[in-house]
Write an enzyme that holds these catalytic residues in place. Structure first.
Site, PDB file in Angstrom:
ATOM      1  N   HIS A  82     -58.879  10.292  90.935  1.00 59.15           N
ATOM      2  CA  HIS A  82     -59.925   9.294  91.187  1.00 59.15           C
ATOM      3  C   HIS A  82     -59.411   7.863  91.310  1.00 59.15           C
ATOM      4  O   HIS A  82     -60.190   6.951  91.597  1.00 59.15           O
ATOM      5  CB  HIS A  82     -61.048   9.395  90.149  1.00 59.15           C
ATOM      6  CG  HIS A  82     -60.729   8.902  88.781  1.00 59.15           C
ATOM      7  ND1 HIS A  82     -61.226   7.717  88.300  1.00 59.15           N
ATOM      8  CD2 HIS A  82     -59.996   9.427  87.785  1.00 59.15           C
ATOM      9  CE1 HIS A  82     -60.812   7.551  87.050  1.00 59.15           C
ATOM     10  NE2 HIS A  82     -60.065   8.577  86.718  1.00 59.15           N
TER      11      HIS A  82
ATOM     12  N   THR B  42     -58.831  28.666  85.613  1.00 53.56           N
ATOM     13  CA  THR B  42     -59.044  28.859  87.055  1.00 53.56           C
ATOM     14  C   THR B  42     -58.907  27.526  87.783  1.00 53.56           C
ATOM     15  O   THR B  42     -59.509  26.529  87.371  1.00 53.56           O
ATOM     16  CB  THR B  42     -60.450  29.461  87.298  1.00 53.56           C
ATOM     17  OG1 THR B  42     -60.506  30.703  86.601  1.00 53.56           O
ATOM     18  CG2 THR B  42     -60.729  29.667  88.775  1.00 53.56           C
TER      19      THR B  42
ATOM     20  N   CYS C 277     -65.369  -2.110  72.746  1.00 57.81           N
ATOM     21  CA  CYS C 277     -66.388  -2.289  71.727  1.00 57.81           C
ATOM     22  C   CYS C 277     -66.187  -1.217  70.658  1.00 57.81           C
ATOM     23  O   CYS C 277     -66.399  -0.043  70.909  1.00 57.81           O
ATOM     24  CB  CYS C 277     -67.759  -2.163  72.367  1.00 57.81           C
ATOM     25  SG  CYS C 277     -69.051  -2.598  71.214  1.00 57.81           S
TER      26      CYS C 277
ATOM     27  N   GLN D   8     -51.720   4.504  87.898  1.00 57.37           N
ATOM     28  CA  GLN D   8     -52.150   3.281  88.586  1.00 57.37           C
ATOM     29  C   GLN D   8     -51.275   2.910  89.777  1.00 57.37           C
ATOM     30  O   GLN D   8     -51.707   2.175  90.651  1.00 57.37           O
ATOM     31  CB  GLN D   8     -52.178   2.100  87.605  1.00 57.37           C
ATOM     32  CG  GLN D   8     -53.275   2.187  86.569  1.00 57.37           C
ATOM     33  CD  GLN D   8     -54.683   2.018  87.157  1.00 57.37           C
ATOM     34  OE1 GLN D   8     -54.874   1.569  88.285  1.00 57.37           O
ATOM     35  NE2 GLN D   8     -55.688   2.407  86.384  1.00 57.37           N
TER      36      GLN D   8
ATOM     37  N   GLY E  82     -55.490  12.263  84.700  1.00 58.32           N
ATOM     38  CA  GLY E  82     -54.384  11.529  84.088  1.00 58.32           C
ATOM     39  C   GLY E  82     -54.289  11.764  82.584  1.00 58.32           C
ATOM     40  O   GLY E  82     -53.195  11.900  82.034  1.00 58.32           O
ATOM     41  N   THR E  83     -55.427  11.826  81.931  1.00 54.51           N
ATOM     42  CA  THR E  83     -55.424  12.001  80.476  1.00 54.51           C
ATOM     43  C   THR E  83     -54.769  13.333  80.097  1.00 54.51           C
ATOM     44  O   THR E  83     -53.904  13.388  79.213  1.00 54.51           O
ATOM     45  CB  THR E  83     -56.871  11.946  79.935  1.00 54.51           C
ATOM     46  OG1 THR E  83     -57.414  10.671  80.270  1.00 54.51           O
ATOM     47  CG2 THR E  83     -56.924  12.151  78.433  1.00 54.51           C
TER      48      THR E  83
HETATM   49  C1  LIG Z   1     -52.530   4.189  83.319  1.00 54.45           C
HETATM   50  C2  LIG Z   1     -53.567   5.248  83.143  1.00 54.45           C
HETATM   51  N1  LIG Z   1     -53.226   6.424  82.611  1.00 54.45           N
HETATM   52  C3  LIG Z   1     -54.109   7.412  82.441  1.00 54.45           C
HETATM   53  C4  LIG Z   1     -55.423   7.268  82.798  1.00 54.45           C
HETATM   54  C5  LIG Z   1     -56.392   8.380  82.581  1.00 54.45           C
HETATM   55  O1  LIG Z   1     -56.686   9.034  83.800  1.00 54.45           O
HETATM   56  P1  LIG Z   1     -58.000   9.919  83.948  1.00 54.45           P
HETATM   57  O2  LIG Z   1     -59.154   8.980  84.034  1.00 54.45           O
HETATM   58  O3  LIG Z   1     -57.778  10.694  85.213  1.00 54.45           O
HETATM   59  O4  LIG Z   1     -58.061  10.821  82.755  1.00 54.45           O
HETATM   60  C6  LIG Z   1     -55.844   6.047  83.353  1.00 54.45           C
HETATM   61  C7  LIG Z   1     -57.264   5.815  83.681  1.00 54.45           C
HETATM   62  O5  LIG Z   1     -57.763   4.714  83.635  1.00 54.45           O
HETATM   63  C8  LIG Z   1     -54.885   5.015  83.532  1.00 54.45           C
HETATM   64  O6  LIG Z   1     -55.231   3.831  84.058  1.00 54.45           O
END
Ligand SMILES: Cc1ncc(COP(=O)(O)O)c(C=O)c1O
Length: 390
Positions: free
Chosen positions: A201, A237, A325, A179, A71-72
């Site tokens: 995940h 890859t 934190c 989500q 996701g990131t």
């Molecule tokens: C709304 C949202 N976007 C992006 C991410 C990031 O995803 P990833 O952990 O696959 O990088 C998360 C992860 O908690 C998320 O909840």
């Protein structure tokens, strides 16, 4: 001791079916999807099969799905990729102040690069007003990025309406559906989404793999340059094992989403009702209706969130808090502050997030422990406040 996992918004276990689908690709089916020989062809066909499955989960076309590391990376690619590709047309981006840090920190980076970002506020429930999105548009706006559902409070945004506004104004619309996928219907057509982020995940697939949907015809500047993989959008890859796992997880998520949604809502609503009944001075964060089915974020003012998490963990219950934190100090969640919660309430918040393996017995067990833990922590914090010299 009990072992109850109620932190599925953080991550989910890999399903057995997903693991079984992945296993051969760790061993005999190890080819590089770019190789021409039969090992390569075998890996390529597995990757393309996964692409079809992921496309099915979001109602896109397989050619519009690109695999990433999660996701990131998908969020970074959407934000930076569109900002740079469209720089000649404008340098303004619209988002909200409750996005995931993958979006917020990409926006921060783009601001340092000279882009302008509008961070829209949300209401008490965490919803953004589509009217404010329309009002924030300028002739410089190239991208609107607003998440489908929030990871901390579960609030679901009016993405169909926001996507329509973007479409009518010739602006790209990206939504982070990390989500919501598998829990709610996710449909790029209904949302008018040009880009959408997903992660393996969160849907019982493996970590370190995800996907981005990019509507056909939308130009994007890659963030990783290399050997022209994934149609030159994301070089590197292909992670065949992870992609196969993501594909299987997406297929199962699409098949089971409706049932999953009902089951998660039922358990969450039951826990919420009992918390309200049995614990005084509780505040539920998030929209009463427009909320992810398995997410319950509740504030217990006077009981500090980190201590709640640790006490629950000692009782065998895994949940989380939105606080972070930073340099040794515990900071309240940016999402709860954006909802207008005071820092003390925000710090006393806990997120329960249900998943497919939870049962109503887990709710019973939580309720056998939580009220006692909250009242003990409130007493401790009242006693230590009384000892602070004036
Ligand atoms: C709304 C949202 N976007 C992006 C991410 C990031 O995803 P990833 O952990 O696959 O990088 C998360 C992860 O908690 C998320 O909840």
């Amino acid at each position: 001791m009990a072992s109850i996992y109620l932190d599925h918004n953080a991550t989910t276990p890999v399903r057995a079916e997903v693991f079984d689908a992945m296993e051969p690709f760790f061993r005999d089916r190890f080819g590089n999807a770019s190789s021409i020989h039969r090992y390569g062809q075998d890996a390529r066909s597995a990757v393309e099969e996964a692409r079809v499955r992921v496309a099915g989960l979001v109602n896109g076309r397989p050619g519009e799905i690109y695999f990433t590391s999660g996701g990131t990376e998908s969020d970074n690619l959407a934000l930076k990729g569109i900002a740079y590709a469209r720089r000649a047309y404008g340098s303004h981006i619209i988002t909200t102040n409750i996005e995931h840090s993958a979006v917020l920190n990409s926006c921060g980076f783009l601001e340092r690069e000279g882009f302008e970002v509008t961070y829209l506020p949300v209401d008490d429930y965490g919803r953004v007003d589509p009217g404010q999105v329309a009002d924030a548009l300028t002739d410089q706006t190239t991208l609107i990025s607003i998440m489908h559902a929030n990871n901390e409070i579960g609030t679901v945004q009016p993405v169909d309406e926001i996507g329509r506004i973007a479409r009518d104004n010739g602006v790209c619309f990206h939504t982070d559906a990390v989500q919501s996928a598998g829990k709610l219907p996710v449909d790029v057509e209904a949302m008018h989404a040009d880009l959408l982020s997903l992660s393996g995940h969160k849907i019982y697939g493996p970590k370190g793999v995800g996907a981005i949907y990019i509507r056909k015809g939308v130009e994007i500047e890659p963030t990783a340059h290399g050997g022209h993989h994934e149609n030159d959008v994301r070089s590197g890859t292909e992670n065949t094992v992870g992609i196969v796992g993501l594909g299987k997880a997406a297929e199962l998520a699409a098949e089971e989403q409706e049932r999953e949604c009902r089951n998660l809502s039922w358990m969450r609503d039951n826990l919420e009702a009992r918390i309200r009944d049995e614990i005084e001075d509780v505040r539920v964060n998030g929209h009463p209706e427009w909320r992810l089915p398995g997410t319950l974020n509740a504030s217990f003012p006077g009981a500090e969130g980190e201590s709640l998490i640790m006490s629950l963990d000692l009782a065998g219950i895994a949940v989380s808090t939105g606080s972070a934190c930073t340099s040794g100090a515990i900071e309240p969640s940016h999402v709860l502050l954006a909802l207008g919660r005071d820092p003390r309430t925000a710090l006393g918040s806990v997120r329960f997030s249900f998943g497919r393996d939870n049962t109503m017995r887990d709710v019973d067990y939580v309720m056998s422990r939580l009220p006692g833990i909250v009242s003990r922590l409130r007493e401790v914090s009242a006693a230590s406040a009384a000892q602070v010299p004036v």
